[in-house]
Design a protein around this motif. Structure first.
Motif, mmCIF file in Angstrom:
data_model
loop_
_atom_site.group_PDB
_atom_site.id
_atom_site.type_symbol
_atom_site.label_atom_id
_atom_site.label_comp_id
_atom_site.label_asym_id
_atom_site.label_seq_id
_atom_site.Cartn_x
_atom_site.Cartn_y
_atom_site.Cartn_z
ATOM 1 N N PRO A 65 0.827 -1.214 0.000
ATOM 2 C CA PRO A 65 0.000 0.000 0.000
ATOM 3 C C PRO A 65 0.859 1.261 0.000
ATOM 4 N N ASP B 35 2.269 4.478 1.373
ATOM 5 C CA ASP B 35 2.579 4.840 2.754
ATOM 6 C C ASP B 35 3.429 6.099 2.723
ATOM 7 N N THR C 133 -3.823 5.347 -5.559
ATOM 8 C CA THR C 133 -4.236 5.275 -4.167
ATOM 9 C C THR C 133 -5.325 6.302 -3.857
ATOM 10 N N GLU D 203 -7.290 8.861 1.676
ATOM 11 C CA GLU D 203 -7.325 8.228 2.994
ATOM 12 C C GLU D 203 -5.964 7.605 3.314
ATOM 13 N N GLN D 204 -5.326 7.046 2.296
ATOM 14 C CA GLN D 204 -4.010 6.441 2.527
ATOM 15 C C GLN D 204 -2.890 7.469 2.495
ATOM 16 N N TYR E 133 2.673 8.659 -5.817
ATOM 17 C CA TYR E 133 1.323 8.317 -5.373
ATOM 18 C C TYR E 133 0.313 9.115 -6.184
#
Ligand SMILES: [Zn+2]
Length: 252
Positions: A121, A123, A146, A149-150, A182
């Motif tokens: 995921p 991060d 992504t 929220e992440q 991201y």
């Protein structure tokens, strides 16, 4: 064109310095405005692809990090390995990513190596975390489609964030060794619905890859590294000069 929404800001990971359990975060961005010829480091013989040539001219570019007047770069004699978490990627996203990678590779002479897909995921703390786990350079670049929220930096109108982490080599010299890209999957899926959506999303990914290899924002709407999206879909003249410099670092 889809307005002048704030695009993003580069994610800057400090050269890791172990200080009281934390990492010093610092960035130096130096704007090099048009016209000036730039002395590029002569490429070594073992680079993976030819060093780019970008004629000095009009345009603006800036680097995320510099040392002794030269930009911090990736090693042009090593591939930039990357993995992709495409679980949330919109239809067509993989192809646009590939095209953006090819554009940045062509402009830098840096070679990207696809190390496959991942379920890792996104991060925001990935580089510092990986340093603690197994040291720098052990992880490939993570490209992840992504959500805000992440990755809270993607909240609001921000559609992507990217940056690289540098480590010291040969004394005080710094070199990028890994990084993150991201992408806000839902925002970009929405942009893809527009008539020129594919061009816009490809440009956004190219902008983020510009950050990955070391370009910072410039206050010039004629460049793709302008901080706001004003509908530009191709690299500008300053973008190309900056990317050529970032692909002309030393080897080894
Ligand atoms: Zn940006």
């Amino acid at each position: 064109m889809y307005g002048a929404d704030p695009w993003d800001r580069p994610t800057v990971y400090a050269p890791p310095r172990r200080q009281r359990g934390g990492y010093l975060l610092a960035a130096v961005a130096v704007l090099v405005a048009g016209g000036g010829a730039m002395a590029l480091v002569a490429p070594d013989g073992d680079r993976l692809a030819a060093a780019p040539v970008a004629a000095p001219g009009p345009g603006s570019f800036a680097f995320v990090q510099e040392q002794l007047g030269t930009p911090v770069t990736y090693d042009p004699c090593e591939p930039i390995r990357y993995v992709v978490n495409d679980a949330l990627a919109p239809a067509g996203g993989a192809g646009l990513l590939a095209e953006a990678l090819a554009t940045v590779s062509g402009a830098t002479g840096l070679v990207f190596e696809d190390s496959g897909s991942t379920d890792e995921p996104a991060d925001p703390d990935r580089p510092p975390r990986d340093v603690l786990r197994h040291g720098l350079g052990a992880s490939p670049v993570l490209v992840a489609w992504t959500t805000p929220e992440q990755v809270p930096d993607l909240e609001g109108g921000v559609v992507g964030v990217a940056g690289s982490v540098a480590e010291g080599v040969g004394g005080s010299a710094m070199r990028y060794v890994s990084g993150t890209v991201y992408l806000d999957a839902a925002d970009l899926a929405g942009i893809l619905q527009r008539p020129d959506g594919a061009d816009q999303v490809r440009a956004i990914i190219t902008h983020e890859l510009g950050h990955l290899v070391g370009l910072d924002h410039v206050d010039d709407p004629g460049e793709l590294m302008y901080a706001q999206n004003v509908g530009r879909t191709e690299l500008g003249p300053g973008d190309r000069q900056g990317l050529a410099a970032l692909g002309s670092g030393s080897c080894g």
